[in-house]
Design an enzyme around this catalytic site. Structure first.
Site, mmCIF file in Angstrom:
data_model
loop_
_atom_site.group_PDB
_atom_site.id
_atom_site.type_symbol
_atom_site.label_atom_id
_atom_site.label_comp_id
_atom_site.label_asym_id
_atom_site.label_seq_id
_atom_site.Cartn_x
_atom_site.Cartn_y
_atom_site.Cartn_z
ATOM 1 N N TYR B 114 1.044 -1.215 0.006
ATOM 2 C CA TYR B 114 -0.123 -0.059 0.093
ATOM 3 C C TYR B 114 0.851 1.234 0.008
ATOM 4 O O TYR B 114 0.457 2.265 -0.656
ATOM 5 C CB TYR B 114 -0.981 0.082 1.263
ATOM 6 C CG TYR B 114 -1.857 1.120 1.297
ATOM 7 C CD1 TYR B 114 -1.993 2.306 2.306
ATOM 8 C CD2 TYR B 114 -3.064 1.108 0.387
ATOM 9 C CE1 TYR B 114 -2.870 3.058 2.492
ATOM 10 C CE2 TYR B 114 -3.961 2.006 0.393
ATOM 11 C CZ TYR B 114 -4.021 3.079 1.448
ATOM 12 O OH TYR B 114 -5.050 4.083 1.661
ATOM 13 N N SER B 197 1.140 -7.969 1.326
ATOM 14 C CA SER B 197 0.136 -7.119 2.036
ATOM 15 C C SER B 197 -0.799 -6.572 1.054
ATOM 16 O O SER B 197 -1.507 -7.304 0.547
ATOM 17 C CB SER B 197 1.173 -5.772 2.469
ATOM 18 O OG SER B 197 0.322 -4.924 3.245
ATOM 19 N N GLN B 198 -0.822 -5.212 0.659
ATOM 20 C CA GLN B 198 -1.703 -5.042 -0.577
ATOM 21 C C GLN B 198 -1.308 -5.781 -1.986
ATOM 22 O O GLN B 198 -2.126 -6.219 -2.604
ATOM 23 C CB GLN B 198 -1.467 -3.502 -1.253
ATOM 24 C CG GLN B 198 -2.453 -3.400 -2.238
ATOM 25 C CD GLN B 198 -2.184 -1.745 -2.724
ATOM 26 O OE1 GLN B 198 -3.037 -0.963 -2.147
ATOM 27 N NE2 GLN B 198 -1.069 -1.438 -3.221
ATOM 28 N N ASP B 283 0.398 -9.970 13.379
ATOM 29 C CA ASP B 283 0.352 -8.847 12.304
ATOM 30 C C ASP B 283 -0.537 -7.922 12.797
ATOM 31 O O ASP B 283 -1.815 -8.155 12.998
ATOM 32 C CB ASP B 283 0.172 -9.574 10.938
ATOM 33 C CG ASP B 283 0.081 -8.776 9.779
ATOM 34 O OD1 ASP B 283 0.008 -7.106 10.189
ATOM 35 O OD2 ASP B 283 0.252 -8.882 8.794
ATOM 36 N N HIS B 313 3.714 -8.138 10.553
ATOM 37 C CA HIS B 313 3.538 -7.930 9.244
ATOM 38 C C HIS B 313 4.651 -8.423 8.116
ATOM 39 O O HIS B 313 4.312 -7.966 7.019
ATOM 40 C CB HIS B 313 2.951 -6.257 8.917
ATOM 41 C CG HIS B 313 2.217 -6.070 7.649
ATOM 42 N ND1 HIS B 313 1.229 -6.739 7.401
ATOM 43 C CD2 HIS B 313 2.503 -5.275 6.702
ATOM 44 C CE1 HIS B 313 0.653 -6.284 6.127
ATOM 45 N NE2 HIS B 313 1.476 -5.290 5.647
#
Lengths: 297, 342
Positions: B114, B197-198, B283, B313
């Site tokens: 992101y 993640s994204q 996370d 994360h």
């Protein structure tokens, strides 16, 4: 250290004093713009605009707890990124109940990108042939300007201002603004840069390798410029408690040069373990019983 | 090291250290399985995306590929790529091609996180992959026509599925595969996708819509059960939605309706290629409960999840997971002349 590690330039102090002289000649001229969307029942958040070197209009995110201050400060210094964050990704938003959080932007980053927008990769090298044109001279000046603005706020507890980053820009801030009381940093870029880059292939240090591969004749100039930015030369100016991330052996010259109490820590390759340690360190330094952690920590 | 890897409905312990607390391991899995996302799948979910992809593919790619001498080395050529995507927005990518490897090349699409500013991934190129790092609209290098900012993208037009920022963003990731399929150096039987993640979410989307993709690694996936994440950890970037709903609580039904079209839990049933997912059990950005729910939604007969206790994360990527990804892709290379190998 490497035998080619940059010596401190003879005019190092004058170089950085000139930055402050230029800043002193310009008004801060701050405007606070309320961000209702990012404010809560326990804090008020703003975009703050103010003037930096050469009249460049800068921006920062500021969040102030509601209630009676003064409040300790979490001075959030960005990594090598275009994005300015109100709080670092993953930090508990509830931190803003306890701390003033302040994220100053430097020219080139988002919201501070008119007229100059940084390229990634590319930003690290902009103007690197000459110390007077190197973009990080202005970028660091912009961060210093942010701290100057912050210190005008009556809510600030001047005994508790922690400059925090996962990068090394906080070192410059702590050295050049003695009002900062605590420092968290990780030597990444501005630490014997050319020699460290030669052992790496990943970006962003690879930007240096790209440049010197194409323009080997410019190496002396690049080394000279970066000698004004090597954090070892700033370290003796820092006499505050410091949490320094990274390999202890590699950081030894830096650790020796720092003037305050230094705690060193190598990463456990876990954002969770490293994150909990760092939050506890900051809370302890600021006299709190415990940190404010995300709910699932 | 991963706590364990789970394949389909079974699990076994991977590299059991003597001090491992097996009781806690079982409790973690149970905790993850107990979470039921509030995601619902609209009846017209696939129609919506069919129409979106039709609109996307009605446009010419109009691709340009510019060699960058500055970023190239003696073993890797680096390029700046541009192509047209949904609604005519022009996006870019950073492309690395190994100089001395035999064509056609296995190819890797790397989809971004992101906040990150993508860069050239020469390391993968040195392993023999043509590697395209996509910069969807709004990312550095692709922000001239669309730039909702950060914070901003996650809630951009969030009350309307047609103009929600991620409609174009997801399309841009898919478009990257369309671009690669036009390239002579690309082995279209060996296209892989990697993201965290994204990027983990985008990996789901590309796997769902690009059936030619051979195998996918999706790390610590974002954009799963968006609003539910705020029950587990109030942190940015999901807090962007928390901020929005705190200010506009009356819009929650419209927000939920929009997000159902973009929730990767609803893309999972369309994924049939081999896929691995890694999750950090601590996370604080993309809570493991929602990432695990996304994993459970995957229809593929060959899927594995790696759970990392004591990791956030990073999802274990910094401490041993990357070699697992590398081996996973290698395992699924289709050798020349053997179209049915996996």
């Amino acid at each position: 250290m490497h035998p080619d590690s940059p010596a401190k330039p003879a005019d190092f102090a004058e170089y950085w004093a000139e930055v402050d002289t230029e800043l002193a000649g310009l008004p801060i001229a701050a405007e606070e713009e309320l961000l209702e969307l990012r404010s809560t029942e326990y804090c008020t958040t703003y975009k703050v605009h103010y003037t930096g070197l050469d009249g460049y209009r800068l921006m920062a995110y500021l969040s102030i707890p509601k209630g009676e201050g003064p409040f300790p400060v979490f001075l959030n210094i960005s990594n090598y990124t275009s994005v300015l964050q109100i709080l670092p990704q993953g930090d508990a938003v509830e931190k803003r109940r306890r701390y003033i959080t302040f994220t100053p932007g430097g020219r080139g980053q988002r919201n501070v990108d008119k007229p100059y927008r940084a390229e990634f990769p590319g930003f690290f090298l902009d103007g690197i042939d000459d110390p007077s044109t190197y973009i990080f001279r202005a970028h660091i000046a912009d961060l210093l300007r942010g701290v100057d603005y912050l210190l005008t706020r009556p809510e600030v507890d001047t005994d508790r201002i922690a400059a925090v980053t996962k990068f090394d820009l906080s070192v410059f801030i702590a050295a050049l603004r003695p009002a900062v009381t605590h420092l968290v940093a990780k030597p990444v870029f501005f630490y014997d840069t050319v020699n460290n880059a030669s052992n790496k292939t990943d970006y962003p240090l690879e930007e240096i390798n790209d440049y010197l591969r194409s323009f080997p004749e410019k190496e002396a100039g690049v080394r000279n410029t970066l000698s004004y930015f090597d954090i070892r030369h700033f370290a003796p100016m820092i006499k505050i408690p410091t949490l320094l991330w990274g390999n202890v052996k590699m950081n030894a010259p830096l650790i020796d040069a720092l003037g305050g109490v230094v705690e060193t820590r190598d990463t456990e390759n876990s954002f969770y373990k490293d994150g909990v340690f760092q939050e506890k360190w900051i809370a302890r330094q600021h006299g709190f019983d415990g940190p404010i952690l995300p709910e699932n920590w | 090291m991963p706590l364990y890897e789970i394949e389909d409905a079974c699990f076994w312990l991977l590299r059991t250290p003597p001090e491992m607390d097996l009781e806690n391991a079982d409790m973690s899995i149970e905790r993850l399985k107990q979470f039921k996302p509030s995601t619902t799948r609209p009846d017209d979910f696939e129609d919506f995306w069919q129409l979106t992809l039709q609109d996307l593919r009605a446009l010419d790619l109009n691709a340009t590929v510019q060699h960058l001498a500055l970023r190239s080395t003696e073993d890797v050529d680096a390029y700046l790529v541009h192509f047209d995507s949904l609604h005519g927005v022009r996006v870019s990518g950073l492309y690395c091609v190994p100089k001395h490897a035999k064509h056609p090349l296995p190819t890797l699409v790397i989809v971004p996180g992101y906040l990150s500013d993508p860069d050239f991934q020469k390391g993968w190129a040195r392993q023999g992959y043509a590697t395209l790092v996509v910069r969807p609209r709004g990312k550095s290098g692709s922000q001239d026509q669309f730039d909702p900012g950060y914070p901003g993208l996650l809630t951009h037009n969030i009350v309307d599925k047609y103009s929600y920022g991620y409609r174009g963003f997801y399309s841009d990731a898919v478009r990257a595969v369309d671009f690669l399929k036009t390239r002579d150096e690309v082995d279209t039987q060996n296209i892989f996708v990697d993201g965290s993640s994204q990027g983990g979410a985008l990996a789901f989307v590309v796997a769902a819509f690009c059936l030619e993709v051979k195998a996918v690694s999706a790390g610590v996936p974002y954009l799963a059960a968006h609003i539910d994440n705020l029950k587990f950890a109030k942190t940015y970037p999901y807090q962007e939605i928390g901020d929005y709903l705190a200010r506009y609580p009356e819009r929650e039904p419209a927000v939920r309706e929009t997000l159902n079209y973009f929730d990767i839990i609803n893309f999972g049933p369309l994924i049939t290629c081999p896929i691995i997912v890694n999750i950090g059990l601590q996370d604080n950005t993309c809570p493991p409960e929602t990432g695990y729910a996304a994993y459970e939604s995957i229809a593929s007969a060959e899927k594995q999840v790696y759970l990392y206790d004591g990791y956030g994360h990073d999802g274990g990527r910094l401490d041993g997971h990357l070699p697992i990804v590398q081996e996973f892709f290698k395992k699924h290379w289709v050798k020349p002349g053997d179209q049915h190998a996996s």
